[in-house]
Design a protein around this motif. Structure first.
Motif, PDB file in Angstrom:
ATOM      1  N   ILE A   1      -3.326  22.303 -27.807  1.00  0.00           N
ATOM      2  CA  ILE A   1      -3.204  22.059 -26.367  1.00  0.00           C
ATOM      3  C   ILE A   1      -1.791  22.370 -25.900  1.00  0.00           C
ATOM      4  N   SER A   2      -0.782  21.932 -26.653  1.00  0.00           N
ATOM      5  CA  SER A   2       0.614  22.188 -26.272  1.00  0.00           C
ATOM      6  C   SER A   2       0.917  23.686 -26.221  1.00  0.00           C
ATOM      7  N   LEU A   3       0.417  24.421 -27.208  1.00  0.00           N
ATOM      8  CA  LEU A   3       0.713  25.852 -27.276  1.00  0.00           C
ATOM      9  C   LEU A   3      -0.030  26.633 -26.194  1.00  0.00           C
ATOM     10  N   TYR A   4      -1.272  26.259 -25.921  1.00  0.00           N
ATOM     11  CA  TYR A   4      -1.990  26.934 -24.834  1.00  0.00           C
ATOM     12  C   TYR A   4      -1.365  26.610 -23.472  1.00  0.00           C
ATOM     13  N   ALA A   5      -0.777  25.408 -23.351  1.00  0.00           N
ATOM     14  CA  ALA A   5      -0.072  25.079 -22.107  1.00  0.00           C
ATOM     15  C   ALA A   5       1.134  25.997 -21.937  1.00  0.00           C
ATOM     16  N   ARG A   6       1.826  26.279 -23.043  1.00  0.00           N
ATOM     17  CA  ARG A   6       2.954  27.211 -22.967  1.00  0.00           C
ATOM     18  C   ARG A   6       2.488  28.617 -22.593  1.00  0.00           C
ATOM     19  N   LEU A   7       1.244  28.946 -22.953  1.00  0.00           N
ATOM     20  CA  LEU A   7       0.668  30.240 -22.571  1.00  0.00           C
ATOM     21  C   LEU A   7       0.119  30.215 -21.147  1.00  0.00           C
TER      22      LEU A   7
ATOM     23  N   SER B   1       1.635  16.092 -20.625  1.00  0.00           N
ATOM     24  CA  SER B   1       2.713  17.082 -20.673  1.00  0.00           C
ATOM     25  C   SER B   1       2.179  18.480 -20.402  1.00  0.00           C
ATOM     26  N   ALA B   2       0.995  18.768 -20.943  1.00  0.00           N
ATOM     27  CA  ALA B   2       0.382  20.084 -20.725  1.00  0.00           C
ATOM     28  C   ALA B   2       0.054  20.291 -19.251  1.00  0.00           C
TER      29      ALA B   2
END
Length: 511
Positions: free
Chosen positions: A289-295, A325-326
């Motif tokens: 979830i955190s990494l897809y939010a960065r994307l 956070s996301a």
């Protein structure tokens, strides 16, 4: 200051003595709610102890006096839990009691744990002394490994390398762990170019690298922006028969791709990570979830959140932290507000790190009235927002130039301040408020703020300035303040000298 703010401040002051007792590091840690009656085991009487400074040994002894038995495994679990919560001093006390007073066997692994705890609590010299005094039969690879870990934690490169060589000479470096420790040491000291050489040496020594060995090298490649080197490492890792590829590695790879500006490759790595993860592993969902939010891929974030809720046990505070956070990163404040309401109505322990995510979003977007209203709601419902929650809003108001509100919010933060809980008032922000009070504040307001601030920071010239100026403005003497400055060893600042000089000139002019 308006009546609503005063009301909130009074409520907070009344609860100052009991603030945070139920929200200590034990109670606010992300743990799952279990409505069933817990098993009567030692952990059930240790972990509810709120104070991180409490001596847990009497609790253990009372447990035994009531006819309960304690096995080594019970104490090992307690020590492990305390270490995980970073309550190292308490963990060491339990370990020492187990060794000296429990009549239970104290095995090499227990010595290694105690050695590591001594290093954390008392420092390297004490850890080395403990190691040197160990009987030879207890100087196993575990004890050597624990001392190596201490050297690594303290970034003592030369001693760590010498100790590693000693382990090799004694045939105690036969597993990946000590090599991984040296790789971590190089990475932590910025010597990323040396990390891969340790992996090569490990293979030359006949030690098979594990997942963590490769992952450290992959992250180190990322730190050097060596995407090509990372890809070669990943290919090598995937071909190793002893390696079972896991989601952690692919998320690490995705992170490197993101940092290096290759979002398409990052997506491919995340797709591989999802295929490798256990569908009931909430930590894996958190990372994805955190990494897809960065994307900036909101669709994937929402999809994974729904999967997490369906496949895992009910979300805990950590899960809400990640998802909030996301959403904030995706600039979806409305959806974040909905999620916060869901968190608040859940059965999780109240952990103000969760709403702080939204408070920071309100601060960034200038919606400070919403943040203040939410804090007011918590107080009215008998909750006790932490100091950093008020501090976030105070900083936002100060940035907007609304110093009266910044003062009110920081005053609330200081009302519930307790030392050693991770928050200290921002020095620059407090100085801005102090200067504002010196120029505009009522004497009583200034004195109240300084009294609260003294608990968190020693008196200095920035704190004496508004007191002196407010006193002079109110036509009162300042001799006692000047004496207090002298007693505290505080030198007169230029601002204080200017205030005193102006006051003296006014007196001369009137005479």
């Amino acid at each position: 200051m308006n009546a609503a703010v005063l009301t909130i401040a009074r409520r907070l002051r009344r609860t100052l003595q009991t603030t945070l007792q139920s929200q200590s590091q034990f109670s606010t840690s992300a743990r799952r709610y279990n409505p069933r009656k817990p098993e009567r085991r030692l952990q059930s009487i240790i972990f509810p102890v709120a104070s991180p400074s409490a001596n847990l040994v009497p609790e253990i002894e009372r447990w035994i006096e009531k006819g309960n038995t304690v096995q080594p495994y019970d104490l090992q679990l307690v020590i492990k839990g305390l270490r995980r919560l970073r309550r190292f001093r308490q963990a060491l006390e339990v370990s020492e009691w187990m060794k000296t007073k429990s009549n239970l066997p104290f095995r090499p692994g227990d010595h290694a744990v105690q050695l590591d705890l001594i290093g954390v609590v008392h420092g390297m010299s004490s850890a080395e002394d403990y190691f040197n005094k160990l009987p030879q039969e207890h100087k196993t690879e575990k004890a050597y490994g624990a001392l190596l870990n201490c050297y690594v934690r303290e970034r003592q490169v030369d001693k760590a390398l010498a100790h590693m060589n000693k382990m090799k000479q004694l045939g105690l470096a036969y597993a990946p762990l000590p090599y991984n420790n040296i790789m971590n040491l190089y990475a932590a000291t910025g010597q990323h170019e040396k990390v891969y050489s340790v992996l090569s040496q490990m293979k030359e020594d006949g030690v098979f690298p594990d997942n963590l060995s490769y992952r450290i090298c992959i992250v180190s490649c990322g730190a050097r922006s060596d995407v090509s080197g990372m890809k070669k490492l990943l290919q090598e890792m995937e071909q190793q028969p002893q390696i079972v590829m896991d989601w952690n590695t692919y998320t690490a790879v995705a992170n490197v791709y993101l940092n290096s500006g290759f979002p398409t490759w990052a997506v491919l790595a995340l797709e591989k990570a999802e295929k490798k993860m256990n569908k009931s592993d909430s930590v894996a969902y958190n990372h994805l979830i955190s990494l897809y939010a960065r994307l900036c891929d909101k669709r994937q974030v929402q999809r994974l959140w729904e999967l997490q809720k369906n496949n895992c046990k009910r979300p805990i505070n950590r899960d809400y932290l990640i998802m909030l956070s996301a959403l904030v990163k995706l600039d979806d404040i409305k959806e974040a507000e909905v999620l916060l309401k869901q968190w608040y109505s859940s059965l999780n322990i109240l952990d103000f790190r969760v709403p702080n995510i939204l408070f920071r979003a309100y601060q960034t977007s200038g919606q400070l009235e919403k943040a203040e209203a939410l804090l007011d709601q918590f107080v009215k419902e008998g909750k006790k927002p932490h100091s950093n929650s008020w501090g976030i809003v105070a900083a936002g108001y100060a940035a907007q130039g609304e110093m009266d509100k910044a003062h009110a919010m920081m005053k609330n933060a200081l009302c519930v301040y307790m030392p050693n809980l991770g928050w200290t008032p921002n020095h620059k922000l407090v100085n801005e408020i102090l200067y504002y009070l010196g120029e505009n504040g009522d004497l009583k307001d200034v004195e109240t703020f300084i009294e609260l601030l003294k608990v968190a920071r020693p008196m200095d010239s920035d704190m004496y300035y508004p007191l002196i100026k407010a006193r002079i403005r109110a036509g009162k003497e300042v001799n006692d303040l000047l004496k207090g400055m002298k007693d505290d060893g505080v030198k007169e600042s230029e601002d204080i000298k200017e205030v005193l000089s102006s006051a003296e000139k006014r007196v001369i002019g009137r005479s």
